[in-house]
Design an enzyme around this catalytic site. Structure first.
Site, short mmCIF file in Angstrom:
data_model
loop_
_atom_site.label_atom_id
_atom_site.label_comp_id
_atom_site.label_asym_id
_atom_site.label_seq_id
_atom_site.Cartn_x
_atom_site.Cartn_y
_atom_site.Cartn_z
N GLY A 148 0.80 -1.22 0.00
CA GLY A 148 0.00 0.00 0.00
C GLY A 148 0.84 1.26 0.00
O GLY A 148 0.61 2.17 -0.81
N GLY B 169 3.73 1.75 -1.10
CA GLY B 169 4.57 1.89 -2.27
C GLY B 169 5.90 1.18 -2.23
O GLY B 169 6.54 1.00 -3.25
N GLU C 67 -6.85 -1.35 3.20
CA GLU C 67 -7.02 -2.80 3.36
C GLU C 67 -8.46 -3.23 3.10
O GLU C 67 -8.70 -4.27 2.47
CB GLU C 67 -6.59 -3.20 4.78
CG GLU C 67 -5.12 -2.93 5.03
CD GLU C 67 -4.79 -2.55 6.46
OE1 GLU C 67 -3.62 -2.24 6.72
OE2 GLU C 67 -5.70 -2.55 7.32
#
Length: 187
Positions: A89, A91, A154
């Site tokens: 998430g 990166g 998420e």
């Protein structure tokens, strides 16, 4: 006094809707095509993102795909024709980077699910699927999700994966019944 449960739920659902409103209609297409053409699939993620990846692996299994979760003892070696899907998430994750490098050397295609298309890992993979939601990397500041830490990403990830399954199902000539037939009976 804290907000009422219903108020919190409406805020969280509003934020999830905003995430999907920002997604273009073809946001999952490249990932879906890679899944459909992959010989074998391995998924990887850490923490709660890892739990979402495990759930995605389960659905891919229900679709008849040859899929493994990284770290499981039955995970095969990846080779040409295979696909490694990593979740990062924020990166970048050092473990994800290492796995991507190994998979690419073995000839496998690589995909990233992230909130940060400008992150370092995006430049190292073949496919980038972007879910524009708050992660732990940006959970401080003026505009924050009602959900804590990386929960918005998420939760959006789980929905994104289920939508990808719905788009994959006709491509792979699967139905709810064929998927159900692959569900475990050892419960």
């Amino acid at each position: 006094m804290t907000a009422a449960l219903g108020e919190l739920a409406r805020g969280a659902l509003r934020e999830l809707a905003q995430v999907f409103d920002r997604l273009p209609d073809d946001a999952a297409d490249e990932l879906i095509a890679a899944i459909a053409s992959a010989k074998r699939i391995v998924v990887f993620g850490c923490g709660r993102e890892g739990l979402q990846m495990r759930g995605f692996a389960m659905r891919l299994f229900h679709m008849g795909r040859d899929v493994s979760v990284w770290g499981d003892m039955t995970m095969p070696a990846v080779r040409a024709g295979d696909l490694l899907i990593v979740s990062a998430g924020p990166g970048m994750l050092a473990t994800a980077r290492t796995l991507v490098e190994i998979a690419r050397k073995a000839g496998a295609r690589t995909a990233l699910v992230t909130a940060r298309p400008d992150g370092e890992l995006a430049g190292l993979v073949d496919i980038v699927a972007v879910i524009p939601a708050q992660t732990m990397a940006d959970d401080r500041g003026a505009t924050l999700s009602v959900l804590p830490m990386g929960s918005l990403f998420e939760t959006a990830q789980m929905i994104f994966f289920e939508l990808a399954i719905l788009k994959l199902r006709p491509m792979l000539h699967e139905t709810a019944e064929t998927m159900r037939n692959r569900h475990t009976n050892l419960e």
